[in-house]
Design a protein around this motif. Structure first.
Motif, PDB file in Angstrom:
ATOM      1  N   LEU A  62      -0.911  29.370 108.936  1.00 29.81           N
ATOM      2  CA  LEU A  62       0.131  28.375 108.723  1.00 29.81           C
ATOM      3  C   LEU A  62      -0.310  27.517 107.538  1.00 29.81           C
ATOM      4  CD1 LEU A  62       2.671  26.745 109.376  1.00 29.81           C
ATOM      5  CD2 LEU A  62       1.327  25.477 111.082  1.00 29.81           C
ATOM      6  N   LEU A  63       0.235  27.818 106.366  1.00 32.39           N
ATOM      7  CA  LEU A  63      -0.021  27.025 105.162  1.00 32.39           C
ATOM      8  C   LEU A  63       0.989  25.891 105.175  1.00 32.39           C
ATOM      9  CD1 LEU A  63      -1.443  26.511 102.505  1.00 32.39           C
ATOM     10  CD2 LEU A  63       0.048  28.204 101.432  1.00 32.39           C
ATOM     11  N   HIS A  64       0.523  24.673 105.383  1.00 33.22           N
ATOM     12  CA  HIS A  64       1.394  23.604 105.862  1.00 33.22           C
ATOM     13  C   HIS A  64       1.276  22.357 104.984  1.00 33.22           C
ATOM     14  CE1 HIS A  64       3.157  21.936 109.886  1.00 33.22           C
ATOM     15  NE2 HIS A  64       4.080  22.441 109.086  1.00 33.22           N
ATOM     16  N   PRO A  65       1.829  22.393 103.775  1.00 39.76           N
ATOM     17  CA  PRO A  65       1.740  21.232 102.889  1.00 39.76           C
ATOM     18  C   PRO A  65       2.464  20.017 103.451  1.00 39.76           C
ATOM     19  CG  PRO A  65       3.298  22.844 102.032  1.00 39.76           C
ATOM     20  CD  PRO A  65       2.578  23.505 103.164  1.00 39.76           C
ATOM     21  N   LEU A  66       1.878  18.863 103.197  1.00 38.93           N
ATOM     22  CA  LEU A  66       2.468  17.613 103.664  1.00 38.93           C
ATOM     23  C   LEU A  66       3.688  17.274 102.822  1.00 38.93           C
ATOM     24  CD1 LEU A  66       0.735  14.572 105.027  1.00 38.93           C
ATOM     25  CD2 LEU A  66       2.211  14.208 103.041  1.00 38.93           C
ATOM     26  N   GLY A  67       4.785  16.907 103.497  1.00 40.75           N
ATOM     27  CA  GLY A  67       6.051  16.714 102.794  1.00 40.75           C
ATOM     28  C   GLY A  67       6.608  15.317 102.809  1.00 40.75           C
ATOM     29  N   GLY A  68       5.920  14.376 103.476  1.00 38.98           N
ATOM     30  CA  GLY A  68       6.406  13.005 103.491  1.00 38.98           C
ATOM     31  C   GLY A  68       5.865  12.197 102.315  1.00 38.98           C
ATOM     32  N   PHE A  69       5.808  10.895 102.497  1.00 35.80           N
ATOM     33  CA  PHE A  69       5.331   9.989 101.460  1.00 35.80           C
ATOM     34  C   PHE A  69       3.956  10.401 100.958  1.00 35.80           C
ATOM     35  CE2 PHE A  69       2.364   6.466 100.729  1.00 35.80           C
ATOM     36  CZ  PHE A  69       2.929   5.856  99.625  1.00 35.80           C
ATOM     37  N   THR A  70       3.798  10.462  99.631  1.00 39.78           N
ATOM     38  CA  THR A  70       2.493  10.626  99.003  1.00 39.78           C
ATOM     39  C   THR A  70       2.384   9.626  97.851  1.00 39.78           C
ATOM     40  OG1 THR A  70       3.363  12.384  97.570  1.00 39.78           O
ATOM     41  CG2 THR A  70       2.190  13.064  99.570  1.00 39.78           C
ATOM     42  N   LYS A  71       1.149   9.370  97.427  1.00 42.97           N
ATOM     43  CA  LYS A  71       0.950   8.403  96.353  1.00 42.97           C
ATOM     44  C   LYS A  71       1.462   8.955  95.024  1.00 42.97           C
ATOM     45  CE  LYS A  71      -4.013   9.561  96.257  1.00 42.97           C
ATOM     46  NZ  LYS A  71      -4.219  10.148  94.960  1.00 42.97           N
ATOM     47  N   ALA A  72       1.676   8.052  94.098  1.00 42.74           N
ATOM     48  CA  ALA A  72       2.410   8.382  92.873  1.00 42.74           C
ATOM     49  C   ALA A  72       1.738   9.459  92.033  1.00 42.74           C
ATOM     50  CB  ALA A  72       2.603   7.108  92.045  1.00 42.74           C
ATOM     51  N   ASP A  73       0.410   9.556  92.077  1.00 42.73           N
ATOM     52  CA  ASP A  73      -0.262  10.528  91.202  1.00 42.73           C
ATOM     53  C   ASP A  73      -0.476  11.880  91.859  1.00 42.73           C
ATOM     54  OD1 ASP A  73      -2.179   9.648  92.989  1.00 42.73           O
ATOM     55  OD2 ASP A  73      -3.742   9.320  91.481  1.00 42.73           O
ATOM     56  N   ASP A  74       0.023  12.089  93.091  1.00 45.50           N
ATOM     57  CA  ASP A  74       0.012  13.420  93.687  1.00 45.50           C
ATOM     58  C   ASP A  74       1.154  14.252  93.099  1.00 45.50           C
ATOM     59  OD1 ASP A  74      -2.213  13.107  95.264  1.00 45.50           O
ATOM     60  OD2 ASP A  74      -1.133  12.668  97.102  1.00 45.50           O
ATOM     61  N   VAL A  75       0.986  15.572  93.110  1.00 46.07           N
ATOM     62  CA  VAL A  75       2.015  16.464  92.562  1.00 46.07           C
ATOM     63  C   VAL A  75       3.263  16.408  93.442  1.00 46.07           C
ATOM     64  CG1 VAL A  75       2.572  18.863  91.997  1.00 46.07           C
ATOM     65  CG2 VAL A  75       0.274  17.973  91.548  1.00 46.07           C
ATOM     66  N   PRO A  76       4.450  16.261  92.849  1.00 53.15           N
ATOM     67  CA  PRO A  76       5.682  16.151  93.634  1.00 53.15           C
ATOM     68  C   PRO A  76       5.913  17.374  94.520  1.00 53.15           C
ATOM     69  CG  PRO A  76       6.084  15.509  91.356  1.00 53.15           C
ATOM     70  CD  PRO A  76       4.699  16.098  91.404  1.00 53.15           C
ATOM     71  N   LEU A  77       6.606  17.161  95.632  1.00 53.85           N
ATOM     72  CA  LEU A  77       6.799  18.203  96.630  1.00 53.85           C
ATOM     73  C   LEU A  77       7.533  19.417  96.072  1.00 53.85           C
ATOM     74  CD1 LEU A  77       6.569  19.144  99.582  1.00 53.85           C
ATOM     75  CD2 LEU A  77       8.710  17.915 100.052  1.00 53.85           C
ATOM     76  N   ASP A  78       8.571  19.208  95.279  1.00 54.66           N
ATOM     77  CA  ASP A  78       9.339  20.361  94.793  1.00 54.66           C
ATOM     78  C   ASP A  78       8.479  21.270  93.909  1.00 54.66           C
ATOM     79  OD1 ASP A  78       9.244  18.417  92.775  1.00 54.66           O
ATOM     80  OD2 ASP A  78      11.192  18.955  91.946  1.00 54.66           O
ATOM     81  N   VAL A  79       7.609  20.679  93.085  1.00 55.99           N
ATOM     82  CA  VAL A  79       6.705  21.470  92.251  1.00 55.99           C
ATOM     83  C   VAL A  79       5.704  22.221  93.121  1.00 55.99           C
ATOM     84  CG1 VAL A  79       4.965  21.367  90.427  1.00 55.99           C
ATOM     85  CG2 VAL A  79       6.976  19.881  90.312  1.00 55.99           C
ATOM     86  N   ARG A  80       5.165  21.543  94.111  1.00 53.78           N
ATOM     87  CA  ARG A  80       4.203  22.183  95.014  1.00 53.78           C
ATOM     88  C   ARG A  80       4.822  23.371  95.736  1.00 53.78           C
ATOM     89  NH1 ARG A  80       2.665  18.423  99.197  1.00 53.78           N
ATOM     90  NH2 ARG A  80       3.911  16.722  98.352  1.00 53.78           N
ATOM     91  N   MET A  81       6.069  23.233  96.173  1.00 51.15           N
ATOM     92  CA  MET A  81       6.691  24.320  96.922  1.00 51.15           C
ATOM     93  C   MET A  81       7.024  25.503  96.015  1.00 51.15           C
ATOM     94  SD  MET A  81       6.241  23.138  99.796  1.00 51.15           S
ATOM     95  CE  MET A  81       6.805  24.625 100.607  1.00 51.15           C
ATOM     96  N   GLN A  82       7.376  25.251  94.756  1.00 51.82           N
ATOM     97  CA  GLN A  82       7.552  26.360  93.816  1.00 51.82           C
ATOM     98  C   GLN A  82       6.238  27.128  93.662  1.00 51.82           C
ATOM     99  OE1 GLN A  82       9.786  25.558  90.057  1.00 51.82           O
ATOM    100  NE2 GLN A  82      10.021  23.512  90.894  1.00 51.82           N
TER     101      GLN A  82
END
Length: 448
Positions: free
Chosen positions: A299-319
Motif C-alpha cells: 500500500l503506497l499511501h501518500p499523504l493528501g491533506g495539508f502539507t507545508k508550502a515547500d513540499d511538492v504539491p499533491l497533483d504533481v506527486r500523484m502524476q
C-alpha cells in the motif's frame, strides 16, 4: 553517462557534499530501476511468530489455512462509517438546516473526511474533552470495555466566541464548508476551553515559532473546542481529478481481499518517490516472500491533506506515483497507490503513531518506518527537531499498536561505485551520496 528514465520523471540531482575537509560536486544520473535486494535491518519480534505460523501453515503441510488480507482488525473491532445512507440524506439535510451552524475551514473538512471513513476508528466524531485529554497527554484513549487504542493526535474542531454564543444551549449543530455547502451534523455536543499553548507543547514538544500546522491551524483558531458524534451527509469529494485515488479503509480492505493478499505492508510519503524508496519497497516484499507469505501487497499511501508550502504539491506527486507503476519500477499487480486524506502535523514520534494507527484501520498489518518519520527541521535552528531514530523506537513500544508489525529500514543512498541506489554501508561512507539535502529538478512539470 546513461540517461535511463527512472521514477515517473527524470530526477537531475546535483549535490554539494563534504568528505572530510574536501568538497565535491557530483552530477548523479537517473537511476536504473533494477535493484539488488538487501536485508531489512531488523523486525518487530511479532514477525518471528508470524513466520513460524506461516511455515506451519504452508501449502506443503496441506493445512486448512485460508489466505485472508484482513489479518488485522480495525481498532474497536469494526470500521466506523459516519456517512449518512442515501435513503436518509434528505431528511438529515433538512434537520441540519434548522440547527445553529459551525463553519469549517479547509483543514477541518479534511478531518471530517478522515473521521467519516473510519481512519480514526473507533472515534465517532470530533473529540470531547475526556477523549482530547487522553489523546493529548497519553497518546491513547481507553474505550468503555477497557481496551486501549492508540490516538496520538487530537482530532478536534475549534470555534470562536461568537460561534459559541450563537450555539447557546443547543445540543446539536450543523457543519458548513467554506463554500456554504452543508456537510454534516455534530450531535450531543460538548464545548470546552481550547488551551492552545498546552496543545502545541504536548504535540510538538516545543512552542517555537514556525511550526507549520500550529501557525496555520491552531494559533488563529478559536478559543473553544466543540466535540460530538458526527454524521456526514454525503461522501467527501474534492473534484480535483484525484478522487479516484482516495480509497476508504473499507474500499482498501475489499481490494486487498480481491487480490488475495496474505500480507499488506504500508509505506507513507509526503514527497515524490525516489529510487531509494523503491529499493526499500521492493526489498521489503522480497523479505516477506522469504518469510513464507505468498502474496504480500504494497500500500503506497501518500499523504493528501495539508502539507507545508515547500513540499511538492499533491497533483504533481500523484502524476509521479502513477508513472512509477507505468514504468514498472513498482509492480502494479502487487501495489496499490491511494491517497491518505489526513493533514500533516510534522510532529515526529507523536504523529507517526497516528500514521501507523490509521493504516491498521485500512487493513495493513506491516508498517515501514525509516529515519525521522513525520519530522522536520527545527523551525528556528539548524538541526533536526526530533532525534531521527525516535520515531521507529516509539512505534515499537506505543500502547495500542502492539498488533501492528513495524518494519524499520536502513538508509538507502546512491552508491557511486555500483552506480545505483543501495543500502548505506558505513564501512564505505565516502562511496555514498544522499538524496536528502540535494537539489532535485523535476523535468516535465511546470513546478520546479
Amino acid at each position: 553517462m546513461p540517461t535511463t528514465m527512472s521514477l515517473a520523471v527524470k530526477l537531475h540531482v546535483t549535490s554539494s557534499f563534504h568528505l572530510g575537509n574536501s568538497t565535491k560536486t557530483t552530477s548523479i544520473p537517473s537511476f536504473n530501476a533494477k535493484f539488488r535486494p538487501a536485508s531489512i535491518s531488523h523486525f518487530n519480534p511479532l514477525i518471528s511468530t508470524l513466520y513460524e505460523h506461516r511455515m506451519s501453515n504452508s501449502p506443503k503441510s496441506k493445512s486448512s489455512f485460508v489466505i485472508k488480507s484482513s489479518l488485522i482488525e480495525p481498532d474497536g473491532g469494526a470500521l466506523v462509517d459516519l456517512v449518512v445512507p442515501g435513503s436518509l440524506r434528505a431528511a438529515k439535510t433538512a434537520e441540519a438546516e434548522s440547527m445553529p451552524k459551525v463553519g469549517l475551514t479547509k483543514i477541518d473538512l479534511e478531518w471530517v473526511h478522515v473521521l467519516s471513513e473510519g481512519w480514526a476508528s473507533p472515534l465517532r466524531g470530533f473529540m470531547r474533552e475526556d477523549e482530547y485529554l487522553q489523546s493529548l497527554h497519553f497518546n491513547f484513549y481507553r474505550m468503555k470495555d477497557g481496551t486501549i487504542v492508540n490516538m496520538s493526535l487530537p482530532i478536534v474542531l475549534a470555534i470562536d466566541d461568537a460561534t459559541k454564543e450563537r450555539i447557546g444551549s443547543s445540543s446539536n449543530v450543523g457543519l458548513v464548508a467554506a463554500n456554504g455547502d452543508l456537510i454534516g451534523i455534530l450531535r450531543s455536543i460538548e464545548i470546552f476551553k481550547h488551551h492552545k499553548e498546552e496543545r502545541i507543547a504536548r504535540t510538538w514538544g516545543t512552542t517555537a515559532p514556525g511550526l507549520p500546522y500550529a501557525e496555520e491551524v491552531i494559533t488563529p483558531a478559536g478559543n473553544w473546542l466543540i466535540g460530538g458524534d458526527l454524521e456526514v451527509l454525503k461522501p467527501i469529494k474534492y473534484d480535483d481529478g484525484l478522487d479516484h485515488y482516495r480509497l476508504s479503509p473499507k474500499q482498501l480492505r475489499e481490494e486487498f481481499d480481491r487480490r488475495k493478499a496474505d500480507a499488506v505492508f504500508a509505506f507513507q510519503l509526503r514527497n515524490p518517490v525516489h529510487n531509494g524508496h523503491a529499493l526499500l519497497m521492493n526489498d521489503t516484499r522480497k523479505r516477506l516472500l522469504e518469510m513464507g507469505f505468498k502474496n504480500p501487497i504494497l500500500l503506497l499511501h501518500p499523504l493528501g491533506g495539508f502539507t507545508k508550502a515547500d513540499d511538492v504539491p499533491l497533483d504533481v506527486r500523484m502524476q509521479q506515483h502513477s508513472k512509477v507503476l507505468e514504468d514498472g519500477v513498482l509492480d502494479p499487480e502487487t501495489t496499490i497507490v491511494s491517497i491518505f486524506p489526513s493533514p500533516m502535523h510534522y510532529a515526529g514520534p507523536t504523529e507517526v503513531q497516528w500514521h501507523a494507527k490509521a493504516r491498521i484501520n485500512a487493513g495493513a498489518n506491516f508498517y515501514i518506518v525509516g529515519r525521522d518519520p513525520a519530522g522536520m527541521g527545527h523551525p528556528t535552528e539548524k538541526r533536526d527537531l526530533y532525534d531521527p531514530d525516535h520515531g521507529k523506537k516509539v512505534l515499537s513500544m506505543a500502547p495500542g499498536l502492539e498488533k501492528l508489525n513495524i518494519l524499520p529500514f536502513r538508509v538507502a543512498a546512491y552508491d557511486t561505485e555500483a552506480k545505483k541506489m543501495a543500502f548505506f554501508d558505513p564501512s564505505r561512507t565516502e562511496d555514498f551520496l544522499f538524496i536528502s539535502g540535494t537539489k532535485v529538478r523535476m523535468v516535465g512539470f511546470s513546478r520546479i
